[in-house]
Structure formats: structure tokens, C-alpha cells
Design a protein around this motif. Sequence first.
Motif, mmCIF file in Angstrom:
data_model
loop_
_atom_site.group_PDB
_atom_site.id
_atom_site.type_symbol
_atom_site.label_atom_id
_atom_site.label_comp_id
_atom_site.label_asym_id
_atom_site.label_seq_id
_atom_site.Cartn_x
_atom_site.Cartn_y
_atom_site.Cartn_z
ATOM 1 N N ARG A 161 0.848 -1.188 0.000
ATOM 2 C CA ARG A 161 0.000 0.000 0.000
ATOM 3 C C ARG A 161 0.884 1.239 0.000
ATOM 4 N NH1 ARG A 161 -4.244 0.848 4.808
ATOM 5 N NH2 ARG A 161 -2.288 1.125 5.954
ATOM 6 N N ARG A 162 0.802 1.991 -1.036
ATOM 7 C CA ARG A 162 1.640 3.186 -1.168
ATOM 8 C C ARG A 162 0.958 4.391 -0.521
ATOM 9 N NH1 ARG A 162 5.846 2.276 -4.422
ATOM 10 N NH2 ARG A 162 5.752 0.510 -5.880
ATOM 11 N N PRO A 163 1.742 5.277 0.050
ATOM 12 C CA PRO A 163 1.139 6.482 0.660
ATOM 13 C C PRO A 163 0.516 7.373 -0.404
ATOM 14 C CG PRO A 163 3.529 6.665 0.584
ATOM 15 C CD PRO A 163 3.200 5.252 0.186
ATOM 16 N N LYS A 164 -0.514 8.069 -0.016
ATOM 17 C CA LYS A 164 -1.173 8.989 -0.943
ATOM 18 C C LYS A 164 -0.282 10.201 -1.194
ATOM 19 C CE LYS A 164 -5.894 7.676 0.335
ATOM 20 N NZ LYS A 164 -7.200 8.154 0.838
ATOM 21 N N PRO A 165 -0.493 10.894 -2.314
ATOM 22 C CA PRO A 165 0.305 12.094 -2.598
ATOM 23 C C PRO A 165 0.069 13.167 -1.529
ATOM 24 C CG PRO A 165 -0.896 11.366 -4.549
ATOM 25 C CD PRO A 165 -1.443 10.585 -3.399
ATOM 26 N N PRO A 166 0.974 14.123 -1.414
ATOM 27 C CA PRO A 166 0.762 15.251 -0.504
ATOM 28 C C PRO A 166 -0.538 15.971 -0.836
ATOM 29 C CG PRO A 166 3.018 15.222 -1.311
ATOM 30 C CD PRO A 166 2.272 14.191 -2.101
ATOM 31 N N PHE A 167 -1.100 16.617 0.166
ATOM 32 C CA PHE A 167 -2.358 17.327 -0.029
ATOM 33 C C PHE A 167 -2.223 18.446 -1.055
ATOM 34 C CE2 PHE A 167 -3.694 16.067 4.455
ATOM 35 C CZ PHE A 167 -4.662 15.181 4.005
ATOM 36 N N ILE A 168 -3.250 18.591 -1.877
ATOM 37 C CA ILE A 168 -3.488 19.839 -2.595
ATOM 38 C C ILE A 168 -4.740 20.439 -1.962
ATOM 39 C CG2 ILE A 168 -2.371 19.050 -4.705
ATOM 40 C CD1 ILE A 168 -5.116 18.495 -5.891
ATOM 41 N N THR A 169 -5.160 21.589 -2.410
ATOM 42 C CA THR A 169 -6.281 22.271 -1.744
ATOM 43 C C THR A 169 -7.516 21.383 -1.657
ATOM 44 O OG1 THR A 169 -5.457 24.382 -2.581
ATOM 45 C CG2 THR A 169 -7.700 24.346 -1.741
ATOM 46 N N SER A 170 -7.895 20.768 -2.779
ATOM 47 C CA SER A 170 -9.136 19.984 -2.801
ATOM 48 C C SER A 170 -9.046 18.740 -1.925
ATOM 49 C CB SER A 170 -9.480 19.601 -4.235
ATOM 50 O OG SER A 170 -8.435 18.839 -4.822
ATOM 51 N N THR A 171 -7.908 18.009 -1.979
ATOM 52 C CA THR A 171 -7.801 16.791 -1.171
ATOM 53 C C THR A 171 -7.684 17.119 0.313
ATOM 54 O OG1 THR A 171 -5.400 16.728 -1.578
ATOM 55 C CG2 THR A 171 -6.809 15.433 -3.045
ATOM 56 N N LEU A 172 -7.083 18.263 0.640
ATOM 57 C CA LEU A 172 -7.044 18.707 2.034
ATOM 58 C C LEU A 172 -8.452 18.935 2.559
ATOM 59 C CD1 LEU A 172 -5.605 19.853 4.575
ATOM 60 C CD2 LEU A 172 -5.563 22.062 3.408
ATOM 61 N N GLN A 173 -9.275 19.622 1.774
ATOM 62 C CA GLN A 173 -10.654 19.895 2.187
ATOM 63 C C GLN A 173 -11.469 18.603 2.293
ATOM 64 O OE1 GLN A 173 -11.620 22.677 -0.930
ATOM 65 N NE2 GLN A 173 -11.216 24.458 0.372
ATOM 66 N N GLN A 174 -11.254 17.679 1.362
ATOM 67 C CA GLN A 174 -11.978 16.409 1.397
ATOM 68 C C GLN A 174 -11.617 15.604 2.641
ATOM 69 O OE1 GLN A 174 -10.894 14.632 -2.325
ATOM 70 N NE2 GLN A 174 -11.949 16.202 -3.531
ATOM 71 N N ALA A 175 -10.324 15.524 2.952
ATOM 72 C CA ALA A 175 -9.884 14.758 4.116
ATOM 73 C C ALA A 175 -10.397 15.381 5.411
ATOM 74 C CB ALA A 175 -8.355 14.671 4.136
ATOM 75 N N ALA A 176 -10.359 16.710 5.505
ATOM 76 C CA ALA A 176 -10.847 17.388 6.706
ATOM 77 C C ALA A 176 -12.343 17.180 6.878
ATOM 78 C CB ALA A 176 -10.517 18.877 6.639
ATOM 79 N N SER A 177 -13.076 17.167 5.771
ATOM 80 C CA SER A 177 -14.521 16.944 5.843
ATOM 81 C C SER A 177 -14.842 15.512 6.254
ATOM 82 C CB SER A 177 -15.159 17.258 4.488
ATOM 83 O OG SER A 177 -16.541 16.965 4.500
ATOM 84 N N SER A 178 -14.155 14.542 5.650
ATOM 85 C CA SER A 178 -14.439 13.131 5.920
ATOM 86 C C SER A 178 -14.024 12.713 7.323
ATOM 87 C CB SER A 178 -13.724 12.253 4.887
ATOM 88 O OG SER A 178 -14.149 12.548 3.575
ATOM 89 N N ASN A 179 -12.872 13.186 7.769
ATOM 90 C CA ASN A 179 -12.312 12.714 9.037
ATOM 91 C C ASN A 179 -12.629 13.604 10.235
ATOM 92 O OD1 ASN A 179 -10.545 10.335 8.101
ATOM 93 N ND2 ASN A 179 -9.863 11.978 6.765
ATOM 94 N N GLY A 183 14.533 3.856 0.486
ATOM 95 C CA GLY A 183 15.848 4.246 -0.009
ATOM 96 C C GLY A 183 15.824 5.616 -0.667
ATOM 97 N N LYS A 184 14.758 5.889 -1.397
ATOM 98 C CA LYS A 184 14.592 7.189 -2.039
ATOM 99 C C LYS A 184 13.231 7.751 -1.675
ATOM 100 C CE LYS A 184 17.458 6.185 -6.108
ATOM 101 N NZ LYS A 184 17.466 6.112 -7.588
ATOM 102 N N PRO A 185 13.103 9.066 -1.558
ATOM 103 C CA PRO A 185 11.780 9.662 -1.272
ATOM 104 C C PRO A 185 10.803 9.352 -2.398
ATOM 105 C CG PRO A 185 13.553 11.274 -0.985
ATOM 106 C CD PRO A 185 14.164 10.082 -1.647
ATOM 107 N N ASN A 186 9.538 9.200 -2.042
ATOM 108 C CA ASN A 186 8.504 9.008 -3.069
ATOM 109 C C ASN A 186 8.408 10.258 -3.944
ATOM 110 O OD1 ASN A 186 7.604 6.390 -2.267
ATOM 111 N ND2 ASN A 186 6.596 7.337 -0.509
ATOM 112 N N VAL A 187 8.183 10.042 -5.216
ATOM 113 C CA VAL A 187 8.076 11.146 -6.171
ATOM 114 C C VAL A 187 6.659 11.167 -6.730
ATOM 115 C CG1 VAL A 187 8.902 12.118 -8.344
ATOM 116 C CG2 VAL A 187 10.509 11.003 -6.774
ATOM 117 N N TYR A 188 6.032 12.316 -6.698
ATOM 118 C CA TYR A 188 4.678 12.483 -7.220
ATOM 119 C C TYR A 188 4.698 13.566 -8.290
ATOM 120 C CZ TYR A 188 3.566 10.038 -2.884
ATOM 121 O OH TYR A 188 3.522 9.127 -1.871
#
Length: 346
Positions: free
Chosen positions: A252-270, A332-337
Motif C-alpha cells: 500500500r503506497r502512501p497517498k500524494p501530498p495534499f493539494i487544496t481539494s484533497t485537504l478539504q476532502q480529508a478534513a470533511s471526511s475525518n 531508499g529514495k523519497p517518493n516522487v509524485y
Amino acid sequence: MKKNLVIVESPRKANTINKILGKEYNIVASMGHVRDLPEKGLSVDIEHDFKPEYEIIPSRRKVIQKLQQAVKAAEGVYLAPDPDREGEAIAWHLYEILHKKNKNARFHRVTFHEITRSAIQQAFAHVGQINMALVNAQQARRILDRIVGYQTSDLVRRQIANASSAGRVQSVALRIICERQDEIDNFKPEEYWLIDAIFQEPPDGPQFPMRLVAIDDEKVKIGSEKLCLEYCSDIRQGVYQVTLVTTKPGLRRPKPPFITSTLQQAASSNLSMSPAQTMRVAQQLYEGVEGAEHLGGLITYMRTDSVNVAKEAQEAAREFISAHFGREFVPGKPNVYRSRNTAQEA
């Protein structure tokens, strides 16, 4: 010795940056936009290349007077509103108002995406000029808001009693909602049933929740209560056994860093936070929390659709994970998005 003048948007940000830059700089807040189209009238000359007619916002007149006095005593003026189209426009409006008050002062544009000591020092070491492409993009958006809003609102008020307003965004959004509602109203519901069962053997053994999806490799479609009850009766009479157990590792790979819309979605859901509340809290975290041991902002700029992460933040996260959880949890290397081609790099 004359001070350099730095103009940011908010007092909280001014206080945080002041602690980083020191006494050599005079940090003043513009309180956001300082010029805009007048509230009354179209204020856009449609016949002459859509030229806008700006005026100082009444509530910002005292702020402008304070800035004009500060510019007179400054050798250098650093325009440091937010690093997006609105911020670039604010910087341009400030320049248009202030540069005539001190023709000897050098004006610079400063942008940074996080309020940390290293980011601020880097920004002031590599100053630039106002990006007129961004300014014109903001002006185009503002002019469209005014033209569409004023003309559409007048039409709506003539046709609909007690209508308030219409606009470039809300009118299109309303059409999408209406079309979606038409689809819902025209939808023909189709009855279907699902059968779930819990298997357990022996009586005190583990339970296995199951759902009936196929019989003899054919997908089951249950369209009535009668048929559902018949299946349930047959299921109760059956004898079952586990014929195959498959175990495989999952990744399971981590999700990308927040952008404005995904930040708002996560704050609303959680957290059940509204978009406005989310952005208000994010703004405070970006500008820096008073009394915090950490000097500077706690997140990068939040109004963005770019998933880029500062190398400094990546290294800090990797060091934290290594120290608290062990090096085996650090890749070994940081995830790249990758951001979309149209992403605003703010």
C-alpha cells in the motif's frame, strides 16, 4: 539607517517573518487586497479592451496611508504577498499605488512557499520582479466575474422574484446540479437483494462473513424478495468447506501530498470540517502559531494544486521516521509524485 520595507498580507505572517529577518526590516501587512473594482457600476470599459477601473478599497485607506509613509523612509521595498495569482495581483496593485511615493526606492517581488528560516532567507537572497502573466490572469478572472455577475444577476432578478445574484462560477455550478437532479428524477429504480452470511466452525472458532456473488461460476442477480428467500432457504441446507486459502503480501503506497481539494476532502471526511474552516486553520498553520517552539510556519502554502514537496520537508520527515520508528521504515529514495501539467506551483 533606513530600513527595508517588507509588505505581506496578514499581521500573523508579519510577526513570524519579523522574527526571522530581524530589525533591519520593517514588516507591514496589507490586510489582503488593497484595490478592486468599485462595488457600484460595471467598472469595466468593454468598448476599450475591457480596461478595468480600480479604486482603493475603502476599508484599506488607512492601511495605504501607513504604507505610503513607510515607503518614503525605505531604501528597498519587498512585495511578499502569497505565491499565487491573487498574491501576484496584490503585489502589482501595491506597486502601482506606492512606487510614486519614493522613486528612489527599489521594488522587489519575493515569493516563498513555506515560512521557515531557510525558505525566507533563500527568497530574500533571490528576489525577482512582478510576474505580469500571473497578474493579467488574475485580472481576467476578476473582469469576467464582474461582467458575467453583473449582467447575469440583472437578468435573473428580472425573471425570478427575490433572486439574489448569479455569477461566473455559481451559475455554471447550478446548471450542473440541476442536470444531475434531472437524472435522479428520471432514474428508474430496479429492485435488487443481497445475501450476506456468517460462517463459523467449530462453534467457538473464527467467524467468516461472506456475500453470495455467484452460483456455479454464474453471477447471481436477485430481483425480488421471493427469490431472495428461496436462495436463503437453500443456503441454510447446504454443507460448506474451505477449498483454497491464498496468502500474498500487499503493498500500500502512501497517498500524494495534499493539494487544496484533497485537504478539504480529508478534513470533511475525518473531522467534519467545512471547506471554509479547513482553509482558515490551514492559513494559521502556514503563517505560524503564536507561542510555538518552532519558529515559522508549520505547513507549506495551502492554496495549490501542486504535489511538490520541499527537499527540506522530505529530509525532516525521513529523519523523524528513522529516529522514532527505525531506519527500516525509511525508503531508499523519497517518493516522487507528479503534478498535473496545469498545476499552479504554489
